[in-house]
Each structure stands twice: as structure tokens, then as C-alpha cells.
Design an enzyme around this catalytic site. Sequence first.
Site, PDB file in Angstrom:
ATOM      1  N   TYR A 141     -18.866  -5.484 -36.663  1.00  0.00           N
ATOM      2  CA  TYR A 141     -19.657  -6.355 -38.042  1.00  0.00           C
ATOM      3  C   TYR A 141     -19.415  -8.233 -37.528  1.00  0.00           C
ATOM      4  O   TYR A 141     -17.934  -8.351 -37.267  1.00  0.00           O
ATOM      5  CB  TYR A 141     -17.901  -5.724 -38.877  1.00  0.00           C
ATOM      6  CG  TYR A 141     -18.256  -6.306 -40.070  1.00  0.00           C
ATOM      7  CD1 TYR A 141     -17.216  -7.394 -40.912  1.00  0.00           C
ATOM      8  CD2 TYR A 141     -19.511  -6.311 -41.127  1.00  0.00           C
ATOM      9  CE1 TYR A 141     -17.560  -8.147 -41.796  1.00  0.00           C
ATOM     10  CE2 TYR A 141     -19.854  -7.449 -42.624  1.00  0.00           C
ATOM     11  CZ  TYR A 141     -18.169  -7.606 -42.914  1.00  0.00           C
ATOM     12  OH  TYR A 141     -19.030  -8.048 -43.550  1.00  0.00           O
ATOM     13  N   ASP A 236     -17.359 -13.147 -31.437  1.00  0.00           N
ATOM     14  CA  ASP A 236     -17.197 -13.053 -32.163  1.00  0.00           C
ATOM     15  C   ASP A 236     -16.345 -12.686 -32.320  1.00  0.00           C
ATOM     16  O   ASP A 236     -15.202 -11.790 -32.119  1.00  0.00           O
ATOM     17  CB  ASP A 236     -17.535 -12.651 -33.385  1.00  0.00           C
ATOM     18  CG  ASP A 236     -17.372 -12.188 -35.392  1.00  0.00           C
ATOM     19  OD1 ASP A 236     -17.793 -11.389 -35.222  1.00  0.00           O
ATOM     20  OD2 ASP A 236     -16.342 -12.835 -35.125  1.00  0.00           O
ATOM     21  N   LYS A 264      -9.692 -15.914 -39.731  1.00  0.00           N
ATOM     22  CA  LYS A 264      -9.042 -15.106 -40.346  1.00  0.00           C
ATOM     23  C   LYS A 264      -7.545 -16.266 -39.968  1.00  0.00           C
ATOM     24  O   LYS A 264      -7.262 -17.496 -40.452  1.00  0.00           O
ATOM     25  CB  LYS A 264      -8.742 -14.071 -39.697  1.00  0.00           C
ATOM     26  CG  LYS A 264      -9.750 -13.505 -40.419  1.00  0.00           C
ATOM     27  CD  LYS A 264      -9.920 -11.810 -39.594  1.00  0.00           C
ATOM     28  CE  LYS A 264     -10.522 -11.026 -39.678  1.00  0.00           C
ATOM     29  NZ  LYS A 264     -10.709 -10.428 -40.899  1.00  0.00           N
TER      30      LYS A 264
HETATM   31  P1  KE4 Z   1     -15.578 -12.926 -43.183  1.00  0.00           P
HETATM   32  O1  KE4 Z   1     -16.504 -13.233 -43.612  1.00  0.00           O
HETATM   33  O2  KE4 Z   1     -14.736 -11.646 -43.930  1.00  0.00           O
HETATM   34  O3  KE4 Z   1     -14.022 -14.379 -43.824  1.00  0.00           O
HETATM   35  O4  KE4 Z   1     -15.415 -12.566 -42.149  1.00  0.00           O
HETATM   36  C1  KE4 Z   1     -16.442 -11.481 -41.213  1.00  0.00           C
HETATM   37  C2  KE4 Z   1     -16.180 -11.321 -40.403  1.00  0.00           C
HETATM   38  C3  KE4 Z   1     -16.815 -11.789 -39.152  1.00  0.00           C
HETATM   39  N1  KE4 Z   1     -16.182 -11.621 -37.882  1.00  0.00           N
HETATM   40  C4  KE4 Z   1     -15.449  -9.956 -37.010  1.00  0.00           C
HETATM   41  C5  KE4 Z   1     -15.245  -9.591 -36.315  1.00  0.00           C
HETATM   42  C6  KE4 Z   1     -14.574  -9.527 -38.809  1.00  0.00           C
HETATM   43  O5  KE4 Z   1     -13.587  -8.982 -38.347  1.00  0.00           O
HETATM   44  C7  KE4 Z   1     -15.074 -10.202 -40.327  1.00  0.00           C
HETATM   45  C8  KE4 Z   1     -14.311  -9.800 -41.636  1.00  0.00           C
HETATM   46  N2  KE4 Z   1     -13.089  -8.749 -41.274  1.00  0.00           N
HETATM   47  C9  KE4 Z   1     -13.548  -7.534 -42.407  1.00  0.00           C
HETATM   48  C10 KE4 Z   1     -12.124  -7.031 -42.360  1.00  0.00           C
HETATM   49  N3  KE4 Z   1     -12.157  -6.403 -41.201  1.00  0.00           N
HETATM   50  C11 KE4 Z   1     -12.925  -8.705 -43.352  1.00  0.00           C
HETATM   51  C12 KE4 Z   1     -12.421  -7.482 -44.602  1.00  0.00           C
HETATM   52  C13 KE4 Z   1     -13.280  -7.618 -46.141  1.00  0.00           C
HETATM   53  O6  KE4 Z   1     -14.306  -7.333 -45.396  1.00  0.00           O
HETATM   54  O7  KE4 Z   1     -12.350  -8.008 -47.384  1.00  0.00           O
END
Ligand code: KE4
Length: 424
Positions: A141, A236, A264
Site C-alpha cells: 500500500y 516506500d 509517520k
Molecule cells: P498516509 O497518506 O496515510 O500518510 O500514508 C500512506 C502510506 C504510504 N506508504 C505506506 C507504506 C503506508 O503504510 C501508508 C499508510 N499506512 C496506513 C496503515 N497501514 C495508514 C493508516 C490509515 O490508512 O488510516
Amino acid sequence: MNNNELFENAKKIFPGGVNSPVRSFRSVESIPRFIDSGKGPVITDTEGNNYIDYVLSWGPLLLGHAHESVVKAASLAIEKGMSFGAPTDLENQLGIMVQKFFPSMELMRFVNSGTEACMGAIRVARATTNRDNIIKFSGCYHGHADYLLVSAGSGVSTLGLPDSPGVPQSFTAHTFVSPYNDIDAIKKLMASKGSTVAAIIVEPVAGNMGFMPPRPGFLETLRQLCTEYDSILIFDEVMTGFRVAKGGAQQLYGIKPDLTCLGKVIGGGMPVGAYGGCKDLMSLVAPLGKVYQAGTLSGNPVAMAAGLATLKTIDDSNAFEKAETHQIGLVAALNDLGKKRDIAWTVSGLGTMFGIRFQQGEAYSYEDLKKCDSAKYGKFFRAALANGVYFAPSAFESAFTSSVHSENELNTVLSSIERIISTF
Ligand code: KE4
């Protein structure tokens, strides 16, 4: 108002009552707890129930909740003004700290989320190669940009979505998907498409299909293939940055990507993402180059202050090591318990992140993971929550430790799990 009333109200305002799908607890057949406060390793809901928290806002809080230095730094920044839409020294200071741990990011750009970071990196890769196609891996993701919502992990998998409606077929026509950890498959795909591929984007340790480490040789193969076909390798590290190691997976495995995405932890709980890489690549980004990307609150001083206090604490203390020690102790103890009580689960971790999968043996692909018993995970999650332990509300997510998860929490958690596991 009690929790249920808060949730009923929320459902009148937000789709599913939440502002991000994974928070909905739908996949674990429960309802979300409305959190009032957090301190250290513990969060407290609006009804006064305390939980030892292993979600930690999905990774950002390596120092735990309301860490004194982070709160102080953010408060001082707030008193000087919330935002200027102009450069501040705080951005410089945080950028320097990021570069200390990620030297491959010779030039970088702060954005407001991991999604934006991945979008920016892919745009730079397409610009420099003048190619349109990208390759991602099933179960990974990279945020919710249209062309990345293909065989995605995290909430997309959690909710069992076939990928997202509302994304025109043409928007994903340039996104190829290969099975994670399958070296032969990516070699074959690059042999046929490599000369048209702008970038391979990968979670170097996958955290959005449960916790899934790379097979030996997988990341090295991606590096070789990108070099061979003049494609851009994007790590990523939004989740793995400062989590699998202080310098992320690129430090742990000694592989230099062409571009890195962060998020994060670098915001310390505030909305911050970043993408960056070698000067030649990042010089393409406006206003230096023509690759346009912008953001009203990019580099926001309050967010920078929180991120800077976080990284400074990681840099000049053993915060990371403490969080890692807790992960190692918890994973080992849960695996021992599994053997002792014959529980069909596999608990694995790296650095300060881990995953609990109701399935025996390692899972090296999204296909493997989809065979796990997610219903059993839901039952485990609900029982743990009722006993004051807050794991990720999805079998398709990872969990996280902090520098303030101590021996005390470890003992409390293990005795709670021992208690509930007898009901399994
Ligand atoms: P954000 O746009 O949510 O800040 O980041 C996207 C993203 C990009 N790359 C990786 C490897 C990620 O894990 C994420 C976001 N992670 C999720 C939880 N696995 C965020 C939690 C959510 O979607 O509420």
C-alpha cells in the site's frame, strides 16, 4: 455521551463514522473506541478505559503518546504562529536530521502525508525516464492515489475491496502488479516491460499485508533490475523509516534506492511526509525543475517541530533500542505461548514493528497471507481489547512498539493474552 452514542453521531457526519477506513473496526467485527487521551504506551477512551497501545497512530509514535519533548517543541512552535506559507529554519533542521539517517535523500521535499510523498516520487520517476509505466507489488500500500489503488494492502485488503471504484481503468493502465517476494515474476515482467518502466515502487519490508519481510535476494534483485533497465527504484519507507531501523530498510539491507518516501515517525504524530533522492533527480522538482508539486501546509512549523523533537530524541538517546527490545521480547514470548498452548499463529517482527497472523509458518506473499484466519484474528483482537490491549484492528496491518513500552507493559500484556488465549 457514551462510546456508542459518539459512534452513532459520527456515522451521521463521516462515511462509516471514521476519517480513515482502517479505524472502523469493521473487519474485526467491533466498533471503534473514541479515544480521549494518550500518555506513554497507554491510550484512554472517552469512558475512561485504558489500553496498552500497539497501533501508536499506525506507526508515528515511536516515543509513545504525549512525549514531553515533542509536546514542548510543538507548543513552543504554536505560540510563535501556526503557519506562514514561507520557509522556516525548522524545515532546514528537520531536513538535516532526516538526511543524517537517510543519506540517499540528498535533496528532499516535505509534504503532508505518505500518499503525497509516493505521488511526488512517482512523478519525478516518470519525468526523468520519460516513461509512463510503474510496477507495484500485490499487497503493498502506497497511499490512495488513483493509480496506486491496485491490489493494494492496508484498508483496501482489510475491507476486501477489489480495488477502488471511482478509479477509471485508464488511470491504472500504466500500473503493473507483480507478486511480492517473487523474484522470477519480477524478472520476467521487467524482461518484457522493463524498457517502458519508469519506476518500481516497493515497501522494502511490507507492513500493509500484515508484517512481511523481504525474501533474501528480493530487494537486491529490484536494485539490479532497475539499474539494468534504467528504471527508478523507489523505497516506500513511510512505515519502515525509523521503524525497521533508524535508517530504515535501506540501512538494514544496505541497498540504495533512487528515491525514498517517508512519513509517520518524521512527523512525530503530526501530518508530515517526505520524498527525496539524489540531486539530479530531485532537481527536476519545481521551482528548480518543471515537475510540479505543491502544498499549503507542507513544512508546517508546528509539524516540523514535533518531527524534529522526535528525531532528535531518537538520535541522542536509546529510544529506538528500547522500542526494539520490547518488540523482540513480545514476539518471542507470544511465539513461546503459541507453542506451549498449540495456537495456530505466527508472530514475527523486525526493529519496532511486528505482526500477528493466525496461520502457521512464514507468509512471503499476499496470496499466502490471504489464507490466514482473519476471523480468528478478529476474535483475538476483540478479546485483547476487552482486556486492555489494543492491537491493529485488522489482520492486514502491522503493529508497533515505542520507547516507553517497558517490562511492565510486557508482563501485563502477556498475562492478559495468557488469560484470553485459553478461550480460543
Ligand atoms: P498516509 O497518506 O496515510 O500518510 O500514508 C500512506 C502510506 C504510504 N506508504 C505506506 C507504506 C503506508 O503504510 C501508508 C499508510 N499506512 C496506513 C496503515 N497501514 C495508514 C493508516 C490509515 O490508512 O488510516
